[in-house]
Motif scaffolding. Structure first.
Motif, short mmCIF file in Angstrom:
data_model
loop_
_atom_site.label_atom_id
_atom_site.label_comp_id
_atom_site.label_asym_id
_atom_site.label_seq_id
_atom_site.Cartn_x
_atom_site.Cartn_y
_atom_site.Cartn_z
N GLU A 483 96.61 95.90 49.53
CA GLU A 483 95.98 95.40 48.31
C GLU A 483 94.51 95.07 48.56
O GLU A 483 93.63 95.43 47.76
CB GLU A 483 96.72 94.18 47.80
CG GLU A 483 96.22 93.68 46.45
CD GLU A 483 97.09 92.59 45.87
OE1 GLU A 483 96.75 92.10 44.78
OE2 GLU A 483 98.10 92.22 46.51
N ARG A 484 94.24 94.42 49.69
CA ARG A 484 92.84 94.09 50.01
C ARG A 484 92.05 95.37 50.31
O ARG A 484 90.89 95.49 49.92
CB ARG A 484 92.81 93.14 51.21
CG ARG A 484 91.42 92.69 51.58
CD ARG A 484 91.40 91.74 52.77
NE ARG A 484 91.87 90.41 52.41
CZ ARG A 484 91.75 89.36 53.20
NH1 ARG A 484 91.18 89.48 54.39
NH2 ARG A 484 92.21 88.18 52.82
N TRP A 485 92.71 96.31 50.97
CA TRP A 485 92.05 97.58 51.28
C TRP A 485 91.67 98.29 49.99
O TRP A 485 90.56 98.81 49.84
CB TRP A 485 93.00 98.46 52.09
CG TRP A 485 92.41 99.75 52.60
CD1 TRP A 485 91.77 99.96 53.78
CD2 TRP A 485 92.42 101.02 51.92
NE1 TRP A 485 91.37 101.26 53.89
CE2 TRP A 485 91.76 101.95 52.76
CE3 TRP A 485 92.92 101.46 50.70
CZ2 TRP A 485 91.59 103.28 52.43
CZ3 TRP A 485 92.75 102.80 50.36
CH2 TRP A 485 92.10 103.70 51.21
N MET A 486 92.59 98.32 49.00
CA MET A 486 92.32 99.00 47.76
C MET A 486 91.25 98.29 46.94
O MET A 486 90.40 98.92 46.31
CB MET A 486 93.61 99.12 46.94
CG MET A 486 93.51 100.07 45.76
SD MET A 486 93.07 101.74 46.29
CE MET A 486 94.56 102.20 47.17
N ASP A 487 91.28 96.97 46.94
CA ASP A 487 90.25 96.21 46.23
C ASP A 487 88.86 96.54 46.77
O ASP A 487 87.90 96.69 46.00
CB ASP A 487 90.51 94.71 46.36
CG ASP A 487 91.66 94.24 45.50
OD1 ASP A 487 92.06 95.01 44.59
OD2 ASP A 487 92.17 93.12 45.73
#
Length: 586
Positions: A483-487
């Protein structure tokens, strides 16, 4: 030891003579470095008289060394002459035979020393001058002595040397060249060593520009010394390399046309080879026990010698700075000859140099040298303050910082290493990609041992963005922070098609819904380009989206989206054509 690996004394002498004849000094030093790094694999002695080995370099080199005739040896590397891969294989062979590898490393200087002694002996016998004072291990390397006084004391073979109180020998038809005895090297300061190096070389040809000139000068310097205890030999070899390096560095710094990065290509290569040889020497175990050693004073003078040159050299050279760091990382490390009192004294000398040199001070090596000593003294916060005070003026990069982190990492002091990583990360702003990879590796090692350090890692790497992008993304991937990677990808406007498909495989498996907004956002950007290439890219992503909706069992929602998308863009005929070609519209 394998019983097939045997060398009698005659074969050993023949091998040493062959090494001296076939390989120059720098090639031998490089081969020794490869051997020390464990690059020799699968050495095998065969019936054809060759020792076959595989030596790792940029690629694996196949070496076949003919032991009785080294000139017939072959290697698959591009060199058309004796190479460092052959030397490395010979050193491994000597080790398996139980022979001293140092004899191969010193083969050229030993041969020259032997030749000089033979010539000197011949001259002495021809003139009828022999006072019986030649004793093994005490004579000059070229065997030239003067017995005119009849006192049994070795006289120096040159005019009054400073501080010796000895006079010059009688004039002869053949000029005598400076050399050393073991007593000279034990008693004379290292500054006098360099004076004699220069006297032997003479006033001409003191500038060294190529590897061949460096090799010739280095061999000539080694011919000055007799057989020495290993500790004294280590010190002598280091100063011989330093003398040759100065012959390269001083002219480069004095001439603005070839200073720093603009040094001639061949000179730069030769300098880097010499630095590599010196660092390899410094990485060996120092054969000097403690302050009680007779050579302790020469070791401390060596530290002074390297410090003085490090503090004033051009920041682009990193020549004596590298050697000064290696000296304190190895020979004067706590596990070797270092001590708390020695570190305090060195700190005092470094701080005094700031006032003495002023603007001439080379700031980065001066700062890093203090930080290393403060690490040994376990005064980390003082070191961090010193680095922070330097700020942007230091131009601190990952390369110079890594040796400091290595000291703590090898000691497995993970909590302490976490503090260093957090303190130094903000100072590395401006470096990208592979430059920061070793720094990221240390964070990985720390978090593996200290899971509670993970939050500190994310905070530090996020604060270093965008420069830390590569290691930040790798850390997010390794820890499954999808999720952090995609953000991060969406906020920085990344293009999904710029990634390899394999990058998205774990996300499709573990959190496929995260890819939906990433793909949808990109599709809209492609359509807004209003050209054929943009439409083709949009269709490519739409086909990926179709598969994702099927995986998520949301086929109905996909059909609704595609219908609305096609209707909304019905006036874009080229897009409609690409949608039909891609099988998305009938």
């Amino acid at each position: 030891m394998d019983t097939d690996y045997k060398l009698d004394d005659a074969q050993w002498r023949t091998l040493l003579e062959g090494v001296a004849a076939q390989f120059d000094e720098l090639t031998i030093m490089r081969g020794f470095q490869y051997y020390k790094q464990g690059r020799v694999e699968e050495l095998e002695l065969r019936d054809d008289g060759y020792a076959h080995a595989r030596v790792k370099d940029n690629r694996v080199c196949e070496v076949a060394v003919r032991l009785d005739e080294l000139g017939d040896s072959t290697c698959t590397c591009p060199l058309d002459r004796g190479c460092q891969h052959m030397v490395a294989a010979l050193l491994r062979y000597a080790e398996l035979c139980g022979r001293p590898i140092q004899a191969i490393v010193n083969a050229r200087s030993a041969l020259r020393t032997s030749g000089d002694k033979t010539a000197a002996s011949s001259n002495a016998s021809g003139s009828g001058r022999n006072d019986g004072t030649d004793t093994p291990g005490r004579g000059a390397a070229d065997g030239v002595r003067s017995g005119a006084s009849g006192t049994g004391t070795d006289a120096l073979p040159w005019a009054d040397a400073p501080g010796t109180g000895r006079s010059a020998p009688p004039t002869s038809s053949r000029p005598l060249r400076p050399a050393f005895t073991e007593q000279d090297l034990s008693e004379l300061p290292v500054a006098n060593w360099h004076e004699r190096f220069q006297q032997r070389r003479g006033p001409l040809h003191l500038n060294v520009r190529t590897a061949q000139e460096a090799n010739d000068l280095l061999a000539d310097l080694h011919a000055m010394r007799p057989e020495l205890p290993y500790a004294l030999e280590q010190l002598f070899s280091l100063h011989a390399l330093c003398f040759v390096l100065e012959r390269m560095v001083k002219p480069a710094q004095a001439d603005w046309r070839q200073s720093g990065f603009f040094m001639g290509f061949h000179t730069q290569n030769a300098m880097e080879s010499l630095i590599g040889s010196a660092r390899t020497l410094l990485e060996e175990r120092l054969a000097l026990g403690s302050e009680a050693s007779a050579y302790w004073g020469r070791l401390l003078e060596t530290a002074d010698f390297l410090r003085e040159r490090m503090l004033t050299e051009d920041k682009t050279l990193n020549c004596f700075a590298a050697l000064h760091a290696s000296l304190w990382l190895h020979w004067l490390a706590p596990a070797s000859a270092g001590s708390e009192a020695l570190y305090e004294e060195e700190l005092r000398k470094l701080r005094a140099a700031e006032q003495e040199l002023g603007k001439a001070l080379s700031l980065l090596p001066w700062t890093l040298a203090q930080c290393l000593l403060l690490i040994y003294l376990e005064r980390d916060k003082e070191a961090w303050s010193l680095l922070a005070a330097g700020g942007g003026k230091l131009m601190l990069g990952p390369g110079p910082l890594m040796p400091l982190l290595d000291v703590i990492g090898r000691a497995e002091q993970w909590e302490r290493l976490r503090g260093w990583l957090a303190a130094t990360g903000p100072l590395l702003a401006g470096f990208r990609g592979e430059d920061l990879a070793p720094y990221g590796d240390y964070w990985t090692a720390v978090v593996e041992r200290l899971p509670e350090a993970e939050a500190s890692m994310w905070d530090t790497l996020a604060a270093m963005l965008p420069f830390s992008r590569v290691i930040y993304e790798e850390a997010l991937t390794a820890h499954g922070k999808w999720e952090r990677w995609m953000d991060y990808q969406m906020s920085s406007g990344q293009d999904p098609l710029s990634f390899r498909v394999a990058v998205f495989k774990p996300i499709e498996k573990e959190a496929p819904e995260l890819l939906l907004p990433f793909y949808h956002q990109a599709v809209e950007r492609y359509v807004l380009q209003k050209n054929r290439d943009g439409y083709k890219a949009a269709v490519k992503l739409l086909k990926r989206l179709a598969k994702l909706y099927v995986r998520l069992k949301r086929e109905e929602r996909w059909a609704q989206f595609l219908s609305a998308f096609a209707s909304r863009n019905s006036r874009l005929r080229a897009l409609q054509e690409e949608l039909r070609k891609g099988g998305l519209l009938s």
